[in-house]
Structure formats: C-alpha cells, structure tokens
Design an enzyme around this catalytic site. Structure first.
Site, PDB file in Angstrom:
ATOM      1  N   SER A   1      38.827  46.403  44.875  1.00  0.00           N
ATOM      2  CA  SER A   1      40.252  46.330  45.016  1.00  0.00           C
ATOM      3  C   SER A   1      40.677  45.673  43.691  1.00  0.00           C
ATOM      4  CB  SER A   1      40.476  45.191  46.069  1.00  0.00           C
ATOM      5  OG  SER A   1      41.670  44.716  46.132  1.00  0.00           O
TER       6      SER A   1
ATOM      7  N   TYR B   1      38.448  37.068  50.130  1.00  0.00           N
ATOM      8  CA  TYR B   1      38.522  38.375  49.878  1.00  0.00           C
ATOM      9  C   TYR B   1      38.290  38.520  48.458  1.00  0.00           C
ATOM     10  CZ  TYR B   1      40.130  43.406  50.148  1.00  0.00           C
ATOM     11  OH  TYR B   1      40.433  44.486  49.632  1.00  0.00           O
TER      12      TYR B   1
END
Length: 265
Positions: free
Chosen positions: A141, A154
């Site tokens: 990501s 995350y």
C-alpha cells in the site's frame, strides 16, 4: 521477464476487490489459478466468472489461523503442480486511533498483513530455489511508505512487508527468485467496510476516497504488468502519490504537520 501463460498462480484474498481482479487478469493471460480466501462461496463465484473455470481451483483458508503453511503450500501444489507465482493480496485495514486499538487487533492485522504473506513465501522458497525460479507479488500500500492517523497497525504491517521483502530480494534475487511490491493508493474496494473498528469489530462504513478510487481490475492489471517486467516495486496511485514523495523528500516535521490536518476515517 515473468510470463504468466501456463504458469500456476496462487492468489490470496481472491474473493473480491483487487484479488478478484488479479484472478481475472491472470486467467486472461492463460494462467492456472489457485484461489484462496475465507469465503468459499465467493471464491466459487469468482471461479465461475473466469473464461476457463476448470483451470482454477479453490483453497479456502483463514490467514489468522495459518497453523501449517508448509502443508497448505503442498495442498496448493496438488492441484496443478508446483506454484510459479504467489500473489500475496489478502489484507485487513484499521479505522481506530492508537489509544482505542487493543493488542488483539494489532495482532490480527499483523497476522493477516505480515506474518501470513511471509509464511506462505517461506513455504515456497525451497522449491523455488531448487527450480531456480519463482515470483512473489505482494500487495502492499502507499502506507508502506507513509503514515496517517488511525492507521498505526496497518501502516506498521505494510512497512514491515517492505523491510522483509526488500531484504529477501537482496538475499535471493540473484538466484532466480523475484519479488514485486505493489503499492496501491485509493482503490474502490470494501477495505474500509471490512477494516477493524473499535473493539476489533468490522468498521462497516465505506470511505468516500475509496468510492472514487481506481477500479480494482485496473489496479490488478498494473500489478501484473509490473510482475511481467520484474519490477521491484510499483506505486499505483493518483494524486495520493504526492504524499509518498512529500514524506520521502521533505523534512519529516512538514509531513507530520500536513498529515495531522487531514480528515481521515
């Protein structure tokens, strides 16, 4: 170059979103697929949507309970033969601040987003070394490069992926094993709906930025193109890529001030 034609490709998180797109685009290239996720009914839906459903097998798995990755990898190889390409796509996000995120939630995020991809990769490495070829594509990501409020776990998991796979590439990249890290920005998936909210429960809300994000099939195509070119890393993002460059090239205090002003779910 990595050609997917007639290759055996194992995709995790294949029941929707980017994973479904990866399955569709790999099938169009003539690959044989092993599709993994928790929801077998959704995996079957994806399999039936492929041009050659007989060239796709289902291997349901809960990556939070990955007790024996070696046995799972052996099971995967039992469908069409040795795995040529592993697409570590499964992941879970977060929508809670550090103060309201408990350790069980952090551990769940790390299990799915970091430990599971590493475990599956390590299970395949001995065979790849023996054959002198293998490729792992990791869906990371932009949060593998930047930080943001309400993403402590995350961002930590995605940063960890970069550390592990960049190090593995140094060790094994000259032995025929290739590693591609894909870093999407906003993609129109259910990642926000399925993210962990307070108490570790699903957040259950969509994100306006994701709603206006890239089509997951387009993202998947860009990932496979990067794999075919044996790219080490690819940033798949629109205007959000500015934050990555901001963090990389400008003083950290500037980025911190910028990020603190952003409104995030």
């Amino acid at each position: 170059m990595t050609d997917l034609s007639n290759k055996v490709v194992w995709i995790t998180g294949a029941s929707g979103g980017i994973g479904e797109g990866l399955a569709q685009r790999a099938a169009a290239r003539g690959a044989k697929l092993i599709l993994s996720a928790r929801r077998e009914a959704e995996l079957e839906r994806v399999r039936q949507s492929l041009p050659r459903p007989q060239d796709a097998a289902l291997l349901p798995v809960d990556l939070t309970r990955l007790d024996d990755s070696q046995a799972l990898a052996a099971h995967a190889a039992g469908f069409f033969g040795p795995i040529d390409v592993l697409a570590n796509n499964a992941g879970i996000s977060q929508r809670t601040s550090a103060l309201e995120t408990g350790m069980p939630a952090y551990r769940q995020i790390m299990e799915v987003d970091f430990f599971a991809p590493v475990a599956l990769t390590q299970a395949l490495l001995p065979g790849w070394l023996q054959r002198g070829s293998g490729h792992v594509a990791v869906v990371s990501s932009v949060f593998g490069h930047i930080a943001m409020a309400r993403r402590t776990g995350y961002a930590a998991a995605k940063h960890a992926l970069h550390g592990w796979y960049d190090s593995a590439r140094i060790e094994l990249g000259d032995k025929g094993i290739r590693f591609t890290l894909a870093c999407p920005g906003f993609v129109n998936t259910n990642v926000s709906v399925n993210a962990l909210g307070p108490g570790g429960q699903p957040w259950g809300k969509d994100d306006v930025h994701l709603q206006g994000g890239m089509d997951p099939s387009v993202c998947a195509e860009k990932i496979w193109q990067a794999v075919e070119r044996d790219q080490y890393e690819v940033l798949i993002a629109g205007k959000e890529r500015i934050a990555v460059y901001f963090k990389r090239f400008l003083p950290l205090r500037w980025y911190t001030a910028f990020a603190r002003k952003l409104k995030v779910n």
